[in-house]
Design a protein around this motif. Structure first.
Motif, PDB file in Angstrom:
ATOM      1  N   SER A 194       0.846  -1.201   0.000  1.00  0.00           N
ATOM      2  CA  SER A 194       0.000   0.000   0.000  1.00  0.00           C
ATOM      3  C   SER A 194       0.880   1.249   0.000  1.00  0.00           C
ATOM      4  N   GLY A 195       2.063   1.176   0.622  1.00  0.00           N
ATOM      5  CA  GLY A 195       2.954   2.335   0.679  1.00  0.00           C
ATOM      6  C   GLY A 195       3.536   2.685  -0.685  1.00  0.00           C
ATOM      7  N   ILE A 196       3.950   1.653  -1.440  1.00  0.00           N
ATOM      8  CA  ILE A 196       4.507   1.974  -2.761  1.00  0.00           C
ATOM      9  C   ILE A 196       3.386   2.435  -3.691  1.00  0.00           C
ATOM     10  N   ASP A 197       2.166   1.952  -3.456  1.00  0.00           N
ATOM     11  CA  ASP A 197       1.040   2.437  -4.272  1.00  0.00           C
ATOM     12  C   ASP A 197       0.856   3.948  -4.059  1.00  0.00           C
ATOM     13  N   ALA A 198       1.009   4.393  -2.815  1.00  0.00           N
ATOM     14  CA  ALA A 198       0.898   5.833  -2.541  1.00  0.00           C
ATOM     15  C   ALA A 198       1.982   6.596  -3.313  1.00  0.00           C
ATOM     16  N   PHE A 199       3.191   6.025  -3.361  1.00  0.00           N
ATOM     17  CA  PHE A 199       4.285   6.662  -4.113  1.00  0.00           C
ATOM     18  C   PHE A 199       3.923   6.735  -5.606  1.00  0.00           C
ATOM     19  N   VAL A 200       3.360   5.650  -6.123  1.00  0.00           N
ATOM     20  CA  VAL A 200       2.979   5.638  -7.549  1.00  0.00           C
ATOM     21  C   VAL A 200       1.879   6.673  -7.799  1.00  0.00           C
ATOM     22  N   HIS A 201       0.921   6.790  -6.870  1.00  0.00           N
ATOM     23  CA  HIS A 201      -0.116   7.831  -7.031  1.00  0.00           C
ATOM     24  C   HIS A 201       0.532   9.210  -7.140  1.00  0.00           C
ATOM     25  N   ALA A 274      -6.001  14.814 -10.522  1.00  0.00           N
ATOM     26  CA  ALA A 274      -5.004  14.673 -11.598  1.00  0.00           C
ATOM     27  C   ALA A 274      -5.126  13.311 -12.275  1.00  0.00           C
ATOM     28  N   GLY A 275      -5.449  12.281 -11.490  1.00  0.00           N
ATOM     29  CA  GLY A 275      -5.530  10.922 -12.023  1.00  0.00           C
ATOM     30  C   GLY A 275      -4.159  10.258 -12.049  1.00  0.00           C
ATOM     31  N   THR A 276      -4.162   8.954 -12.281  1.00  0.00           N
ATOM     32  CA  THR A 276      -2.909   8.206 -12.417  1.00  0.00           C
ATOM     33  C   THR A 276      -2.782   7.826 -13.898  1.00  0.00           C
ATOM     34  N   HIS A 277      -1.744   7.033 -14.254  1.00  0.00           N
ATOM     35  CA  HIS A 277      -1.683   6.641 -15.675  1.00  0.00           C
ATOM     36  C   HIS A 277      -1.179   5.223 -15.890  1.00  0.00           C
ATOM     37  N   LEU A 278      -0.054   5.025 -16.576  1.00  0.00           N
ATOM     38  CA  LEU A 278       0.212   3.709 -17.171  1.00  0.00           C
ATOM     39  C   LEU A 278       0.489   2.584 -16.176  1.00  0.00           C
ATOM     40  N   SER A 279       1.158   2.867 -15.038  1.00  0.00           N
ATOM     41  CA  SER A 279       1.380   1.770 -14.082  1.00  0.00           C
ATOM     42  C   SER A 279       0.035   1.226 -13.624  1.00  0.00           C
ATOM     43  N   HIS A 280      -0.930   2.123 -13.460  1.00  0.00           N
ATOM     44  CA  HIS A 280      -2.259   1.695 -13.014  1.00  0.00           C
ATOM     45  C   HIS A 280      -3.021   0.977 -14.133  1.00  0.00           C
ATOM     46  N   THR A 292      -2.107 -10.858  -7.891  1.00  0.00           N
ATOM     47  CA  THR A 292      -1.190 -10.181  -6.962  1.00  0.00           C
ATOM     48  C   THR A 292      -1.815  -8.851  -6.535  1.00  0.00           C
ATOM     49  N   PRO A 293      -1.424  -8.349  -5.346  1.00  0.00           N
ATOM     50  CA  PRO A 293      -2.039  -7.118  -4.843  1.00  0.00           C
ATOM     51  C   PRO A 293      -1.776  -5.920  -5.750  1.00  0.00           C
ATOM     52  N   HIS A 294      -2.721  -4.989  -5.692  1.00  0.00           N
ATOM     53  CA  HIS A 294      -2.683  -3.772  -6.507  1.00  0.00           C
ATOM     54  C   HIS A 294      -1.325  -3.051  -6.405  1.00  0.00           C
ATOM     55  N   GLY A 295      -0.872  -2.793  -5.178  1.00  0.00           N
ATOM     56  CA  GLY A 295       0.340  -1.993  -4.978  1.00  0.00           C
ATOM     57  C   GLY A 295       1.599  -2.737  -5.414  1.00  0.00           C
ATOM     58  N   LEU A 296       1.594  -4.058  -5.292  1.00  0.00           N
ATOM     59  CA  LEU A 296       2.751  -4.819  -5.767  1.00  0.00           C
ATOM     60  C   LEU A 296       2.909  -4.600  -7.272  1.00  0.00           C
ATOM     61  N   GLY A 297       1.782  -4.620  -7.976  1.00  0.00           N
ATOM     62  CA  GLY A 297       1.830  -4.450  -9.434  1.00  0.00           C
ATOM     63  C   GLY A 297       2.179  -3.034  -9.845  1.00  0.00           C
ATOM     64  N   THR A 298       1.554  -2.028  -9.215  1.00  0.00           N
ATOM     65  CA  THR A 298       1.842  -0.642  -9.634  1.00  0.00           C
ATOM     66  C   THR A 298       3.294  -0.302  -9.294  1.00  0.00           C
ATOM     67  N   GLY A 299       3.784  -0.791  -8.140  1.00  0.00           N
ATOM     68  CA  GLY A 299       5.171  -0.515  -7.730  1.00  0.00           C
ATOM     69  C   GLY A 299       6.159  -1.176  -8.670  1.00  0.00           C
ATOM     70  N   LEU A 300       5.887  -2.440  -9.036  1.00  0.00           N
ATOM     71  CA  LEU A 300       6.782  -3.146  -9.959  1.00  0.00           C
ATOM     72  C   LEU A 300       6.864  -2.411 -11.297  1.00  0.00           C
ATOM     73  N   LEU A 301       5.716  -1.918 -11.771  1.00  0.00           N
ATOM     74  CA  LEU A 301       5.654  -1.337 -13.122  1.00  0.00           C
ATOM     75  C   LEU A 301       6.218   0.081 -13.207  1.00  0.00           C
ATOM     76  N   LEU A 302       6.154   0.834 -12.096  1.00  0.00           N
ATOM     77  CA  LEU A 302       6.505   2.259 -12.165  1.00  0.00           C
ATOM     78  C   LEU A 302       7.873   2.556 -12.802  1.00  0.00           C
ATOM     79  N   PRO A 303       8.974   1.859 -12.411  1.00  0.00           N
ATOM     80  CA  PRO A 303      10.265   2.215 -13.016  1.00  0.00           C
ATOM     81  C   PRO A 303      10.258   2.057 -14.536  1.00  0.00           C
ATOM     82  N   PHE A 304       9.568   1.025 -15.030  1.00  0.00           N
ATOM     83  CA  PHE A 304       9.544   0.776 -16.477  1.00  0.00           C
ATOM     84  C   PHE A 304       8.722   1.857 -17.190  1.00  0.00           C
ATOM     85  N   VAL A 305       7.636   2.277 -16.559  1.00  0.00           N
ATOM     86  CA  VAL A 305       6.803   3.340 -17.131  1.00  0.00           C
ATOM     87  C   VAL A 305       7.605   4.640 -17.205  1.00  0.00           C
ATOM     88  N   LEU A 306       8.320   4.967 -16.133  1.00  0.00           N
ATOM     89  CA  LEU A 306       9.078   6.234 -16.109  1.00  0.00           C
ATOM     90  C   LEU A 306      10.212   6.210 -17.122  1.00  0.00           C
TER      91      LEU A 306
END
Ligand code: NAD
Ligand code: FE2
Length: 404
Positions: A194-201, A274-280, A292-306
């Motif tokens: 949930s913490g990394i999901d907040a970072f992705v948001h 503002a909304g979120t985008h591609l990791s979500h 797998t949990p929402h935040g695990l997926g958004t956190g894993l994807l964020l570096p590749f999206v950026l």
């Protein structure tokens, strides 16, 4: 710093209480909305002293209280309908969501379905709710989804390939009570995800396309990064990047928990408009396929999206690196720091590690592109080429090619 769009938009609860001890005042907040109180939570949280004390105080003040404590992970549609049915029989004046994002989202959906008894599918998408819903008071115990301040609720409908969202300003809770002490019992994996999901948001709301360059006739729920969301997003980046590692390794560290609760609140306030985008967008099919949990997926994807979007968001990445406290906040340094944060809290480095097969990738790309409200918020045009590059790099666990 990147140039910010000239206009701003925030939509928020009428009251937000933040800080250690705030939960002790929740009964007084709830009381303002009426005498019949529905408490939505799950069985782990309904057994905690803090929940029991809220329940007892409400009853002590003479309220009729119904506790609904079987919130299920991922909110299957059947469980949402059953909860709404029980709620209708009770006739609440106010619905309290007490728990992680799942409990808060259930409270929003129950309030919606009691006020507008129609098939939930009528409300999927944006701006489909015809009028006000019962007041919701949101009390988060994770940091977090930010759901305590956002217009979104997400559920699983067996008729749909992906999780579905109801996004409408009518779903914004009327009050949020954010007490860092309530998150102290959250186990390390829940804290990390949930913490990394907040970072992705925070990062996605800061890098969302700046579509909000003039006042349109009708405003969408999500308008892209804007003047009012951007400062909140950067503050969230600073707080979460500074304290997430400690919150995961030492859950009893109240200073770290406080930073995380505040960071996740700020991130929710920012992405609520503002909304979120591609990791979500990409997490939707990844989560369904790999369970797998929402935040695990958004956190894993964020570096590749950026990495893939870097040519369009150089100034924003430098701003994010500065907020993370990097001595040399260049684009490569920021990308490396985001990767390190994700890895340090135990998020796997590739989709292959989640059990995905290379043959799954075309379907993941197709389903991600179907989440148009999020893909359209990306800093680069959300083309099949861009999403394929991100998903392939994430599958292999190698840095994504920057696409201009
Ligand atoms: N509405 C929004 O704006 C929004 C945003 C992001 C995510 N979401 C949704 O939120 C859900 C994820 O929420 P989450 O990450 O908060 O997890 P969660 O609500 O699914 O909870 C995960 C687990 O943690 C436990 N838990 C929560 N707080 C605890 C505490 N303080 N002590 C002990 N155990 C605790 C719960 O009992 C549960 O077993 C997903 O369904 C996701 O789609 C919604
Ligand atoms: Fe999220």
């Amino acid at each position: 710093m990147p140039e910010l769009p000239p206009f701003g938009l925030l939509r928020l609860p009428a009251e937000i209480r933040f800080g250690v001890g705030a939960a002790g005042t929740a009964a007084a907040v709830v009381e303002r909305f009426g005498r019949r109180v529905l408490l939505c939570t799950d069985r782990i949280l309904s057994a905690t002293p803090a929940f029991r004390s809220l329940h007892a105080e409400l009853e002590g003040r003479g309220h009729a209280v119904l506790v609904l404590d079987d919130v299920q992970a991922e909110l299957p549609l059947g469980s949402v309908l059953a909860a709404a049915e029980l709620a209708r029989g009770f006739g609440p004046d106010v619905v309290v969501g007490y728990g992680g994002g799942s409990a808060l989202d259930l409270a929003k959906l129950v309030a919606l379905l009691v006020s507008h008894p129609r098939p939930v599918a009528d409300f999927y998408g944006e701006n489909r709710v015809p009028g006000p819903v019962l007041p919701v008071v949101a009390i988060p115990t994770t940091a977090g989804t930010g759901s305590e301040v956002t217009p979104v609720a997400v559920l699983s409908d067996p008729d749909r390939a992906l999780k579905v969202g109801v996004s409408d300003p009518a779903l914004i809770p009327r009050a949020a009570v954010v007490d860092p002490q309530l998150t102290v019992g959250a186990p390390p994996a829940v804290t990390a995800h949930s913490g990394i999901d907040a970072f992705v948001h925070a990062v996605e709301s800061f890098t969302a396309s700046g579509r909000f360059t003039e006042w349109p006739e009708t405003l969408g729920v999500f308008v892209g990064r804007n003047r009012l969301s951007s400062g909140l997003a950067l503050d969230a980046v600073r707080l979460v990047s500074g304290s997430l590692r400690t919150a995961v390794t030492d859950g009893s560290d109240l200073a770290a928990r406080t930073d995380m609760a505040l960071g996740s609140l700020y991130a929710g306030m920012a992405f609520g408009t503002a909304g979120t985008h591609l990791s979500h967008a990409i997490q939707y099919p990844v989560g369904t396929l790999t369970r797998t949990p929402h935040g695990l997926g958004t956190g894993l994807l964020l570096p590749f999206v950026l990495e893939a979007c870097a040519p369009a968001i150089g100034a924003e990445l430098v701003g994010i690196g500065t907020a993370m406290g990097l001595p040399d906040p260049s684009v490569p340094a920021t990308l490396a720091a985001v990767r390190a944060l994700v890895a340090d809290i135990g998020i796997p480095g590739s989709l292959a590690e989640l059990g995905m097969q290379r043959t799954d990738l075309p379907r993941v790309v197709e389903l991600s592109l179907g989440v148009t409200r999020l893909v359209g918020n990306a800093p680069l045009p959300g083309s099949a080429e861009l999403v394929t590059e991100i998903v392939t790099a994430a599958f292999e666990g190698r840095p994504a090619r920057a696409l201009a």
